[in-house]
Design a protein around this motif. Structure first.
Motif, PDB file in Angstrom:
ATOM      1  N   ALA A 155      35.353  53.061  17.553  1.00 12.70           N
ATOM      2  CA  ALA A 155      34.083  53.238  18.262  1.00 12.70           C
ATOM      3  C   ALA A 155      33.483  51.891  18.657  1.00 12.70           C
ATOM      4  O   ALA A 155      32.955  51.735  19.761  1.00 12.70           O
ATOM      5  N   GLU A 156      33.556  50.908  17.777  1.00  9.87           N
ATOM      6  CA  GLU A 156      33.049  49.569  18.100  1.00  9.87           C
ATOM      7  C   GLU A 156      33.825  48.992  19.285  1.00  9.87           C
ATOM      8  O   GLU A 156      33.248  48.405  20.204  1.00  9.87           O
ATOM      9  N   ALA A 157      35.140  49.141  19.262  1.00  8.73           N
ATOM     10  CA  ALA A 157      35.978  48.575  20.321  1.00  8.73           C
ATOM     11  C   ALA A 157      35.747  49.270  21.655  1.00  8.73           C
ATOM     12  O   ALA A 157      35.664  48.624  22.706  1.00  8.73           O
ATOM     13  N   LYS A 202      31.673  40.173  34.937  1.00  6.87           N
ATOM     14  CA  LYS A 202      32.302  39.337  35.954  1.00  6.87           C
ATOM     15  C   LYS A 202      33.504  38.603  35.372  1.00  6.87           C
ATOM     16  O   LYS A 202      33.623  38.448  34.159  1.00  6.87           O
ATOM     17  N   HIS A 203      34.373  38.141  36.255  1.00 11.66           N
ATOM     18  CA  HIS A 203      35.603  37.494  35.828  1.00 11.66           C
ATOM     19  C   HIS A 203      35.345  36.300  34.927  1.00 11.66           C
ATOM     20  O   HIS A 203      36.044  36.108  33.927  1.00 11.66           O
ATOM     21  N   VAL A 204      34.354  35.493  35.262  1.00  9.29           N
ATOM     22  CA  VAL A 204      34.107  34.278  34.500  1.00  9.29           C
ATOM     23  C   VAL A 204      33.735  34.610  33.052  1.00  9.29           C
ATOM     24  O   VAL A 204      34.133  33.894  32.118  1.00  9.29           O
ATOM     25  N   PHE A 205      32.995  35.680  32.856  1.00 10.33           N
ATOM     26  CA  PHE A 205      32.632  36.104  31.504  1.00 10.33           C
ATOM     27  C   PHE A 205      33.869  36.567  30.747  1.00 10.33           C
ATOM     28  O   PHE A 205      34.069  36.223  29.569  1.00 10.33           O
ATOM     29  N   LEU A 206      34.713  37.356  31.405  1.00 10.70           N
ATOM     30  CA  LEU A 206      35.913  37.872  30.763  1.00 10.70           C
ATOM     31  C   LEU A 206      36.863  36.751  30.370  1.00 10.70           C
ATOM     32  O   LEU A 206      37.519  36.819  29.322  1.00 10.70           O
ATOM     33  N   LEU A 207      36.941  35.728  31.192  1.00 11.81           N
ATOM     34  CA  LEU A 207      37.801  34.588  30.876  1.00 11.81           C
ATOM     35  C   LEU A 207      37.311  33.883  29.612  1.00 11.81           C
ATOM     36  O   LEU A 207      38.108  33.532  28.731  1.00 11.81           O
ATOM     37  N   GLU A 208      36.004  33.676  29.516  1.00 11.40           N
ATOM     38  CA  GLU A 208      35.455  33.028  28.333  1.00 11.40           C
ATOM     39  C   GLU A 208      35.616  33.912  27.109  1.00 11.40           C
ATOM     40  O   GLU A 208      35.951  33.437  26.018  1.00 11.40           O
ATOM     41  N   TYR A 209      35.379  35.201  27.298  1.00 12.68           N
ATOM     42  CA  TYR A 209      35.491  36.154  26.192  1.00 12.68           C
ATOM     43  C   TYR A 209      36.918  36.187  25.662  1.00 12.68           C
ATOM     44  O   TYR A 209      37.148  36.156  24.445  1.00 12.68           O
ATOM     45  N   ALA A 210      37.890  36.252  26.560  1.00 14.86           N
ATOM     46  CA  ALA A 210      39.292  36.338  26.153  1.00 14.86           C
ATOM     47  C   ALA A 210      39.742  35.102  25.394  1.00 14.86           C
ATOM     48  O   ALA A 210      40.576  35.184  24.480  1.00 14.86           O
ATOM     49  N   SER A 211      39.189  33.960  25.748  1.00 17.67           N
ATOM     50  CA  SER A 211      39.587  32.720  25.085  1.00 17.67           C
ATOM     51  C   SER A 211      39.294  32.763  23.595  1.00 17.67           C
ATOM     52  O   SER A 211      39.967  32.107  22.798  1.00 17.67           O
ATOM     53  N   PHE A 249      53.500  37.017  30.102  1.00 16.22           N
ATOM     54  CA  PHE A 249      54.058  38.242  29.528  1.00 16.22           C
ATOM     55  C   PHE A 249      53.960  38.246  27.999  1.00 16.22           C
ATOM     56  O   PHE A 249      53.852  39.313  27.382  1.00 16.22           O
ATOM     57  N   THR A 250      53.967  37.081  27.355  1.00 15.70           N
ATOM     58  CA  THR A 250      53.843  37.050  25.897  1.00 15.70           C
ATOM     59  C   THR A 250      52.454  37.511  25.461  1.00 15.70           C
ATOM     60  O   THR A 250      52.303  38.222  24.455  1.00 15.70           O
ATOM     61  N   SER A 251      51.428  37.106  26.212  1.00 12.16           N
ATOM     62  CA  SER A 251      50.063  37.568  25.915  1.00 12.16           C
ATOM     63  C   SER A 251      49.932  39.052  26.202  1.00 12.16           C
ATOM     64  O   SER A 251      49.286  39.806  25.447  1.00 12.16           O
ATOM     65  N   TYR A 252      50.543  39.488  27.286  1.00 10.41           N
ATOM     66  CA  TYR A 252      50.482  40.907  27.647  1.00 10.41           C
ATOM     67  C   TYR A 252      51.102  41.761  26.547  1.00 10.41           C
ATOM     68  O   TYR A 252      50.534  42.787  26.140  1.00 10.41           O
ATOM     69  N   ILE A 253      52.273  41.340  26.056  1.00 13.45           N
ATOM     70  CA  ILE A 253      52.950  42.103  25.006  1.00 13.45           C
ATOM     71  C   ILE A 253      52.076  42.177  23.755  1.00 13.45           C
ATOM     72  O   ILE A 253      51.953  43.232  23.127  1.00 13.45           O
ATOM     73  N   ARG A 254      51.452  41.072  23.386  1.00 16.87           N
ATOM     74  CA  ARG A 254      50.589  41.061  22.199  1.00 16.87           C
ATOM     75  C   ARG A 254      49.418  42.023  22.367  1.00 16.87           C
ATOM     76  O   ARG A 254      49.053  42.745  21.427  1.00 16.87           O
ATOM     77  N   MET A 255      48.842  42.051  23.550  1.00 13.47           N
ATOM     78  CA  MET A 255      47.670  42.887  23.769  1.00 13.47           C
ATOM     79  C   MET A 255      48.013  44.360  23.950  1.00 13.47           C
ATOM     80  O   MET A 255      47.237  45.234  23.564  1.00 13.47           O
ATOM     81  N   ALA A 256      49.173  44.637  24.526  1.00  8.64           N
ATOM     82  CA  ALA A 256      49.528  46.019  24.870  1.00  8.64           C
ATOM     83  C   ALA A 256      50.471  46.662  23.859  1.00  8.64           C
ATOM     84  O   ALA A 256      50.868  47.812  24.050  1.00  8.64           O
ATOM     85  N   SER A 257      50.802  45.968  22.786  1.00  7.13           N
ATOM     86  CA  SER A 257      51.815  46.476  21.851  1.00  7.13           C
ATOM     87  C   SER A 257      51.443  47.817  21.221  1.00  7.13           C
ATOM     88  O   SER A 257      52.322  48.616  20.893  1.00  7.13           O
ATOM     89  N   SER A 258      50.153  48.074  21.032  1.00  9.06           N
ATOM     90  CA  SER A 258      49.729  49.329  20.403  1.00  9.06           C
ATOM     91  C   SER A 258      49.482  50.446  21.404  1.00  9.06           C
ATOM     92  O   SER A 258      49.169  51.578  21.016  1.00  9.06           O
ATOM     93  N   LEU A 259      49.600  50.145  22.691  1.00  9.08           N
ATOM     94  CA  LEU A 259      49.388  51.168  23.727  1.00  9.08           C
ATOM     95  C   LEU A 259      50.729  51.802  24.077  1.00  9.08           C
ATOM     96  O   LEU A 259      51.635  51.123  24.550  1.00  9.08           O
ATOM     97  N   GLN A 293      40.118  45.545  24.468  1.00  5.54           N
ATOM     98  CA  GLN A 293      39.676  46.535  23.487  1.00  5.54           C
ATOM     99  C   GLN A 293      40.610  46.568  22.284  1.00  5.54           C
ATOM    100  O   GLN A 293      40.163  46.705  21.138  1.00  5.54           O
ATOM    101  N   GLU A 294      41.895  46.440  22.529  1.00  7.93           N
ATOM    102  CA  GLU A 294      42.864  46.461  21.427  1.00  7.93           C
ATOM    103  C   GLU A 294      42.675  45.260  20.506  1.00  7.93           C
ATOM    104  O   GLU A 294      42.775  45.379  19.281  1.00  7.93           O
ATOM    105  N   LEU A 295      42.408  44.105  21.082  1.00 10.29           N
ATOM    106  CA  LEU A 295      42.178  42.913  20.267  1.00 10.29           C
ATOM    107  C   LEU A 295      40.878  43.032  19.475  1.00 10.29           C
ATOM    108  O   LEU A 295      40.788  42.585  18.328  1.00 10.29           O
ATOM    109  N   ILE A 296      39.875  43.631  20.100  1.00  6.67           N
ATOM    110  CA  ILE A 296      38.597  43.844  19.418  1.00  6.67           C
ATOM    111  C   ILE A 296      38.788  44.759  18.215  1.00  6.67           C
ATOM    112  O   ILE A 296      38.296  44.485  17.116  1.00  6.67           O
TER     113      ILE A 296
END
Length: 354
Positions: free
Chosen positions: A96-98, A109-118, A135-145, A174-177
């Motif tokens: 629910a938090e995520a 906005k994109h600039v916020f998402l870039l800072e948030y992701a960092s 692709f390495t970051s993508y795999i880490r983020m999408a591994s549970s989907l 959301q997955e990282l959160i």
């Protein structure tokens, strides 16, 4: 990011550092009368998570009191979840938090998402349609989907990068959160603080138990898998073999299994081998059928199953019933009758021997 962002996204590093800078101890958070509003909001976070949707407040940067309340409610909600130490609650709270953060992030906005992701160690580049992820970051983020559209093989690679839209990027975040919120939960809570939390825990336990009962209520005493009607047995076999069921059959099977007493988690685990499996989507669908929205859905009748082409290899019993639940009920009755006869027979033999 400013204090307002810390309040809305309290699990980012800046928020944690800001809370520490306030010098508010856990003991003060749990026991001080000045923190009562934050504790009430913390309890509300947990209750909303149990119900299925955690609502983020509208906060302006100038509203310091509201910012502080929201910011401090997060650690208190984690304390409450840890005190109860229930896997269902912990999982539901983290999700629910995520999800609440995802709904905000996809509008940023994109600039916020870039800072948030960092803050999560992800450093994408902007693209014409959204973002480019290595692709390495993508795999880490999408591994549970597990849904098929998230598989790397179904994504076009451009010099080692995967293109995602802004909304998709927020979904990946959301997955990282969720992983970060889950970290250290449940955490150890000193006995004196746990005791001080009791006034807030009572309602949470009651609502939690009610929700678990709603999602797991059954009119049958036990689940006997060998007594299932042919249509359900065939659907389960296909599911476990990784065959993607038609939506109508998936609904029918899920509603049947819930009604005879299987839990939400048991059914989700059964769907785990489906080629388009997405655990969060599956949990939402199964809990919806179980009654999370207030309506508990029953499985369709045999005639409806036939209409949708879901009736499979009907046997002699099928000719005598009009609903899959009737099939199971009759089979269960016959089994109990035979078991009782066996007991009576054994008793008669024992009496004769004596």
């Amino acid at each position: 990011m400013d204090e307002k962002d810390f309040a809305l996204y309290p699990y980012i590093s800046g928020a944690s550092l800001h809370v520490k800078s306030l010098g508010i101890s856990l003991d003060r958070l749990v026991t001080s009368r000045a923190m009562d509003s934050a504790r009430v909001r913390g309890k509300e976070r947990v209750l909303q998570a149990i119900e299925g949707e955690l609502a983020k407040p509208n906060i302006s940067s100038s509203d310091e009191q509201k910012i502080l309340l929201e910011l401090l409610s997060y650690p208190f909600s984690r304390i409450l979840v840890s005190c109860i130490d229930d896997s269902f609650l912990t999982r539901r709270y983290c999700l629910a938090e995520a999800v609440a953060s995802y709904k905000l992030l996809k509008m940023q906005k994109h600039v916020f998402l870039l800072e948030y992701a960092s803050d999560f160690g992800v450093f994408p580049d902007e693209s014409e349609t959204g973002f480019k992820l290595h692709f390495t970051s993508y795999i880490r983020m999408a591994s549970s989907l597990k849904a098929i559209e998230w598989k790397l093989v179904n994504r076009k690679l451009d010099h080692g990068n995967v293109n995602v839209s802004r909304e998709e990027f927020a979904r990946l975040l959301q997955e990282l959160i969720k992983t970060r919120v889950e970290h250290n939960l449940p955490m150890p809570v000193p006995d004196e603080l746990a005791q001080a939390c009791e006034p807030y825990l009572k309602e949470i336990r009651e609502v939690l138990e009610e929700r678990k009962n709603t999602l797991g209520a059954s009119e049958f005493e036990s689940v006997e898998t060998d007594l299932f009607p042919p249509c359900v047995t065939h659907a389960i076999a296909n599911t476990q073999a990784g065959v993607n069921l038609a939506h109508s059959m998936r609904f029918a099977m899920t509603a049947f299994l819930l009604t005879i007493g299987m839990t939400v988690d048991e059914i989700i685990n059964m769907f785990g081998t489906s080629p388009d499996f997405d655990v969060e989507k599956a949990r939402y669908q199964v809990e919806h059928i179980a009654g999370s929205s207030g309506t508990h859905y029953k499985p369709p009748s045999c005639s409806t199953m036939q209409t949708y082409g879901n009736c499979y290899a009907p046997d002699e019993m099928c000719k005598k019933i009009s609903h899959p639940l009737n099939y199971y009920s009759r089979k269960l009755w016959f089994r109990k009758r035979d078991a009782q006869k066996q007991v009576e027979g054994n008793s008669s033999e024992k009496a004769s021997d004596e």
